[in-house]
Design a protein around this motif. Structure first.
Motif, PDB file in Angstrom:
ATOM      1  N   ALA A  33     -11.885 -27.810 -24.303  1.00 14.74           N
ATOM      2  CA  ALA A  33     -13.055 -27.956 -25.175  1.00 14.74           C
ATOM      3  C   ALA A  33     -13.956 -26.716 -25.121  1.00 14.74           C
ATOM      4  O   ALA A  33     -14.909 -26.616 -25.887  1.00 14.74           O
ATOM      5  N   ALA A  34     -13.668 -25.795 -24.209  1.00 13.70           N
ATOM      6  CA  ALA A  34     -14.470 -24.562 -24.040  1.00 13.70           C
ATOM      7  C   ALA A  34     -15.928 -24.873 -23.730  1.00 13.70           C
ATOM      8  O   ALA A  34     -16.831 -24.151 -24.147  1.00 13.70           O
ATOM      9  N   ILE A  35     -16.138 -25.986 -23.017  1.00 14.18           N
ATOM     10  CA  ILE A  35     -17.496 -26.368 -22.634  1.00 14.18           C
ATOM     11  C   ILE A  35     -17.669 -26.139 -21.133  1.00 14.18           C
ATOM     12  O   ILE A  35     -17.026 -26.822 -20.323  1.00 14.18           O
ATOM     13  N   PRO A  36     -18.502 -25.182 -20.731  1.00 12.42           N
ATOM     14  CA  PRO A  36     -18.741 -24.982 -19.305  1.00 12.42           C
ATOM     15  C   PRO A  36     -19.538 -26.175 -18.761  1.00 12.42           C
ATOM     16  O   PRO A  36     -20.443 -26.663 -19.433  1.00 12.42           O
ATOM     17  N   VAL A  37     -19.171 -26.643 -17.605  1.00 16.87           N
ATOM     18  CA  VAL A  37     -19.868 -27.820 -17.058  1.00 16.87           C
ATOM     19  C   VAL A  37     -20.292 -27.569 -15.616  1.00 16.87           C
ATOM     20  O   VAL A  37     -19.708 -26.741 -14.922  1.00 16.87           O
ATOM     21  N   VAL A  38     -21.310 -28.291 -15.193  1.00 19.31           N
ATOM     22  CA  VAL A  38     -21.609 -28.361 -13.769  1.00 19.31           C
ATOM     23  C   VAL A  38     -21.102 -29.725 -13.313  1.00 19.31           C
ATOM     24  O   VAL A  38     -21.079 -30.669 -14.089  1.00 19.31           O
ATOM     25  N   SER A  39     -20.641 -29.777 -12.083  1.00 21.41           N
ATOM     26  CA  SER A  39     -20.112 -31.064 -11.627  1.00 21.41           C
ATOM     27  C   SER A  39     -20.701 -31.408 -10.277  1.00 21.41           C
ATOM     28  O   SER A  39     -21.187 -30.545  -9.551  1.00 21.41           O
ATOM     29  N   GLY A  40     -20.628 -32.678  -9.958  1.00 16.36           N
ATOM     30  CA  GLY A  40     -21.150 -33.139  -8.674  1.00 16.36           C
ATOM     31  C   GLY A  40     -21.251 -34.649  -8.645  1.00 16.36           C
ATOM     32  O   GLY A  40     -20.613 -35.335  -9.453  1.00 16.36           O
ATOM     33  N   VAL A  96     -19.345 -46.850  -5.220  1.00 17.86           N
ATOM     34  CA  VAL A  96     -19.901 -46.300  -3.992  1.00 17.86           C
ATOM     35  C   VAL A  96     -20.466 -44.911  -4.322  1.00 17.86           C
ATOM     36  O   VAL A  96     -21.592 -44.575  -3.970  1.00 17.86           O
ATOM     37  N   HIS A  97     -19.622 -44.096  -4.999  1.00 14.50           N
ATOM     38  CA  HIS A  97     -20.051 -42.788  -5.491  1.00 14.50           C
ATOM     39  C   HIS A  97     -19.610 -42.653  -6.931  1.00 14.50           C
ATOM     40  O   HIS A  97     -18.522 -43.095  -7.275  1.00 14.50           O
ATOM     41  N   THR A  98     -20.426 -41.974  -7.725  1.00 11.90           N
ATOM     42  CA  THR A  98     -19.981 -41.572  -9.059  1.00 11.90           C
ATOM     43  C   THR A  98     -20.014 -40.054  -9.111  1.00 11.90           C
ATOM     44  O   THR A  98     -21.005 -39.435  -8.725  1.00 11.90           O
ATOM     45  N   TYR A  99     -18.930 -39.472  -9.601  1.00 13.84           N
ATOM     46  CA  TYR A  99     -18.881 -38.020  -9.826  1.00 13.84           C
ATOM     47  C   TYR A  99     -18.952 -37.776 -11.324  1.00 13.84           C
ATOM     48  O   TYR A  99     -18.476 -38.600 -12.112  1.00 13.84           O
ATOM     49  N   THR A 100     -19.516 -36.648 -11.694  1.00 13.63           N
ATOM     50  CA  THR A 100     -19.752 -36.409 -13.123  1.00 13.63           C
ATOM     51  C   THR A 100     -19.565 -34.939 -13.486  1.00 13.63           C
ATOM     52  O   THR A 100     -19.701 -34.068 -12.620  1.00 13.63           O
ATOM     53  N   ILE A 101     -19.247 -34.697 -14.751  1.00 14.68           N
ATOM     54  CA  ILE A 101     -19.354 -33.341 -15.294  1.00 14.68           C
ATOM     55  C   ILE A 101     -20.441 -33.378 -16.366  1.00 14.68           C
ATOM     56  O   ILE A 101     -20.538 -34.325 -17.132  1.00 14.68           O
ATOM     57  N   GLU A 102     -21.264 -32.323 -16.394  1.00 20.41           N
ATOM     58  CA  GLU A 102     -22.407 -32.287 -17.302  1.00 20.41           C
ATOM     59  C   GLU A 102     -22.417 -30.959 -18.045  1.00 20.41           C
ATOM     60  O   GLU A 102     -22.343 -29.889 -17.434  1.00 20.41           O
ATOM     61  N   GLY A 103     -22.523 -31.036 -19.344  1.00 23.24           N
ATOM     62  CA  GLY A 103     -22.631 -29.827 -20.164  1.00 23.24           C
ATOM     63  C   GLY A 103     -24.065 -29.653 -20.638  1.00 23.24           C
ATOM     64  O   GLY A 103     -24.856 -30.600 -20.585  1.00 23.24           O
ATOM     65  N   LEU A 104     -24.384 -28.454 -21.098  1.00 24.47           N
ATOM     66  CA  LEU A 104     -25.718 -28.208 -21.642  1.00 24.47           C
ATOM     67  C   LEU A 104     -25.597 -27.930 -23.138  1.00 24.47           C
ATOM     68  O   LEU A 104     -24.910 -26.999 -23.553  1.00 24.47           O
ATOM     69  N   MET A 105     -26.257 -28.779 -23.930  1.00 27.87           N
ATOM     70  CA  MET A 105     -26.161 -28.646 -25.375  1.00 27.87           C
ATOM     71  C   MET A 105     -27.144 -27.576 -25.870  1.00 27.87           C
ATOM     72  O   MET A 105     -28.053 -27.183 -25.156  1.00 27.87           O
ATOM     73  N   GLN A 106     -26.953 -27.145 -27.128  1.00 28.16           N
ATOM     74  CA  GLN A 106     -27.759 -26.018 -27.637  1.00 28.16           C
ATOM     75  C   GLN A 106     -29.253 -26.307 -27.778  1.00 28.16           C
ATOM     76  O   GLN A 106     -30.040 -25.395 -27.957  1.00 28.16           O
ATOM     77  N   ASP A 107     -29.628 -27.590 -27.698  1.00 29.21           N
ATOM     78  CA  ASP A 107     -31.066 -27.899 -27.754  1.00 29.21           C
ATOM     79  C   ASP A 107     -31.671 -27.986 -26.356  1.00 29.21           C
ATOM     80  O   ASP A 107     -32.819 -28.381 -26.202  1.00 29.21           O
ATOM     81  N   MET A 147     -17.127 -36.985 -26.222  1.00 32.78           N
ATOM     82  CA  MET A 147     -16.679 -35.594 -26.091  1.00 32.78           C
ATOM     83  C   MET A 147     -16.754 -34.875 -27.441  1.00 32.78           C
ATOM     84  O   MET A 147     -17.003 -33.670 -27.498  1.00 32.78           O
ATOM     85  N   ILE A 148     -16.532 -35.617 -28.523  1.00 32.37           N
ATOM     86  CA  ILE A 148     -16.617 -35.004 -29.857  1.00 32.37           C
ATOM     87  C   ILE A 148     -18.051 -34.557 -30.127  1.00 32.37           C
ATOM     88  O   ILE A 148     -18.287 -33.455 -30.631  1.00 32.37           O
ATOM     89  N   GLY A 149     -19.015 -35.394 -29.750  1.00 35.95           N
ATOM     90  CA  GLY A 149     -20.426 -35.006 -29.879  1.00 35.95           C
ATOM     91  C   GLY A 149     -20.731 -33.763 -29.057  1.00 35.95           C
ATOM     92  O   GLY A 149     -21.468 -32.873 -29.495  1.00 35.95           O
ATOM     93  N   ALA A 150     -20.136 -33.683 -27.875  1.00 32.29           N
ATOM     94  CA  ALA A 150     -20.351 -32.523 -27.000  1.00 32.29           C
ATOM     95  C   ALA A 150     -19.801 -31.251 -27.647  1.00 32.29           C
ATOM     96  O   ALA A 150     -20.418 -30.185 -27.583  1.00 32.29           O
ATOM     97  N   ILE A 151     -18.644 -31.359 -28.283  1.00 32.24           N
ATOM     98  CA  ILE A 151     -18.037 -30.194 -28.950  1.00 32.24           C
ATOM     99  C   ILE A 151     -18.926 -29.740 -30.112  1.00 32.24           C
ATOM    100  O   ILE A 151     -19.207 -28.550 -30.268  1.00 32.24           O
ATOM    101  N   VAL A 152     -19.401 -30.704 -30.895  1.00 29.56           N
ATOM    102  CA  VAL A 152     -20.285 -30.362 -32.022  1.00 29.56           C
ATOM    103  C   VAL A 152     -21.514 -29.623 -31.500  1.00 29.56           C
ATOM    104  O   VAL A 152     -21.867 -28.547 -32.000  1.00 29.56           O
ATOM    105  N   MET A 153     -22.167 -30.174 -30.485  1.00 25.83           N
ATOM    106  CA  MET A 153     -23.455 -29.628 -30.036  1.00 25.83           C
ATOM    107  C   MET A 153     -23.332 -28.383 -29.167  1.00 25.83           C
ATOM    108  O   MET A 153     -24.301 -27.673 -28.960  1.00 25.83           O
TER     109      MET A 153
END
Ligand SMILES: [Zn+2]
Length: 476
Positions: free
Chosen positions: A188-195, A207-218, A263-269
């Motif tokens: 998707a060419a979306i850089p993410v931070v994870s943790g 018990v734990h949730t792990y996530t990837i987070e992208g930053l949108m253009q806004d 993920m489609i919304g993430a690609i758009v934004m």
């Protein structure tokens, strides 16, 4: 022609909706909060599915399917889970014209029904691990909805695995986090931070949730995939035990994980611009579109044939199509394919035919490149690779320029309101500080990075000693 696209700096939220309409990705359904995914949107989803599915299979997972309807009592077995999901559930009370003996919920997620089945399938350590994924729809009653980002019904994949030890479950949750990260960045060419998510933000029942987070253009963050270590919570709730190697009965260890049409919304934004959608080549259902340019009344057949020849040379690896519609002008078509985000447009006119060339136009930069018939496939492939990298680099630069290390709460408040972005701050770990910050700024902890706990200092809000920095942001 349909109405134009609002500029991003004018109204980002309207821009988003305009791009989805202009690219014909989705439309509003008669039932509030639901969406119709149109062919362009669904083709993109299929590419996402295909790429992820391959990665799941390469890591040993198999697909299966569980029912849409879940007995209401199942949901109630795990206390946190029911608290988290019951308010969002749609409940079926009647069937075949009669009130049901037991009400059924439409799955908001499938842990409960799957663990009810795992109880039947798991007896001993020999039955483990179970590594199952399902592609399906889920339903969560949402009050405020946005196409792809938050809809009442959405499509996703949900993985549900069962393991013989805590260590294996943890390893699995992290393996999938890595799959999601690879998918987001490489496809998707979306850089993410994870943790890891904080206690407050984690999945209900994990018990734990792990996530990837992208930053949108806004400047807002978007959670793009989550992976949960469920410990023995669901095994306990559904009484799923196995005989371990020592011959003792033990509760089974679990994970679950999901990525959705969000993920489609993430690609758009992440990639779109004021002209419309921009698709990363690796996920574009059409990577190259050929537009024959007819001049005068003759020679149409030769030009079209030449376009077919070039398209055929791309083979199956580079999906392409030819827009030969006579009832639209080339300019109209350029505009349409640009809005739809197709990475490369190829213009083929009489002169190109004579010289054995074609003009390739990059969707991301508008740059025009002349390619020759010979080696056309290699030229197109190299250009698609360039576009894929350029999109990632542009998004990464944006993310980095909008990530700030902040130690002063007043500065934090200003940045959150004026600029957005990721704010890397020390946090003492208390839910009280987290809640207070959320109330005062609408920013939440997006993730606690797994590495980097060396940076010691005072908590952003209360000043208590804290280790490492977490990512705060306002989020979708
Ligand atoms: Zn604190």
């Amino acid at each position: 022609m349909k109405k134009g696209i609002t500029r991003r700096d004018e109204d980002f939220s309207r821009w988003y909706t305009d791009v989805i309409a202009a690219a014909r990705l989705a439309d509003y359904a008669p039932v509030k909060g639901c969406m119709v995914i149109r062919p362009n949107g669904y083709a993109l989803w299929e590419r996402i599915q295909f790429s992820l599915d391959q990665m799941f299979k390469e890591t040993g997972h198999e697909n299966a399917y569980f029912p849409l309807l879940i007995p209401e009592s199942f949901l109630q077995r795990e206390a946190e889970h029911v608290e988290g999901f019951a308010p969002e559930c749609a409940v079926v009370t009647h069937g075949g014209g009669k009130a049901l003996e037991e009400r059924l919920v439409i799955r908001p997620t499938s842990e409960t029904i799957i663990w009810a089945m795992y109880k039947r399938w798991i007896m001993s350590y020999r039955d483990l691990p179970i590594l199952i994924n399902q592609w399906c729809n889920v339903l969560r009653w949402e009050m405020r909805t946005r196409l792809f980002l938050r809809t009442t019904e959405f499509l996703w994949q949900e993985g549900h695995t069962a393991h013989a030890s805590a260590g294996e479950a943890e390893e699995e949750a992290l393996r999938i986090l890595n799959v999601y990260r690879t998918f987001a960045e490489d496809y998707a060419a979306i850089p993410v931070v994870s943790g890891r998510k904080s206690e407050r933000e984690k999945f209900a029942g994990a018990v734990h949730t792990y996530t990837i987070e992208g930053l949108m253009q806004d400047g807002k963050a978007l959670q793009a995939g989550t992976s949960h270590n469920l410990g023995q919570n669901f095994a306990k709730a559904f009484d799923v035990t196995f005989q371990n190697r020592q011959g003792e009965q033990e509760l089974v260890w679990a994970t679950s994980w999901g990525m959705s049409t969000r993920m489609i919304g993430a690609i758009v934004m992440t990639h779109g611009d004021d002209r419309g959608l921009i698709l990363p080549p690796r996920l574009a259902p059409t990577a190259v579109v050929f537009i024959p340019i007819f001049k005068g009344q003759t020679g149409h057949g030769e030009i079209l044939q030449y376009a077919h020849q070039l398209a055929a040379s791309l083979g199956k690896e580079i999906p392409s199509r030819i827009d030969a519609r006579q009832e639209y002008t080339p300019g109209w078509k350029f505009n349409e394919w640009e809005r739809a985000g197709v990475p490369i447009r190829v213009e083929v006119g009489p002169r190109d035919l004579r010289q054995g060339e074609a003009v390739l136009v990059r969707r991301d930069t508008g740059e025009k490149i002349t390619g020759s018939e010979e080696g056309f496939k290699e030229r197109a492939a190299a250009l698609l690779g360039d576009i894929q990298r350029a999109l990632y680099e542009r998004a990464r630069r944006f993310r980095d320029e909008n990530t700030h290390v902040v130690d002063d709460y007043e500065v934090f408040k200003e940045l959150v309101t004026d600029e957005g972005g990721f704010l890397r701050c020390r946090w003492c770990g208390s839910s009280e500080c987290e809640d207070q910050i959320k109330q005062e700024t609408m920013a939440t902890i997006r993730c606690i990075p797994l590495e980097d706990a060396s940076d010691e200092g005072p908590c952003l809000r209360c000043g208590t000693k804290a280790r490492g920095r977490v990512y705060f942001a306002r989020a979708y």
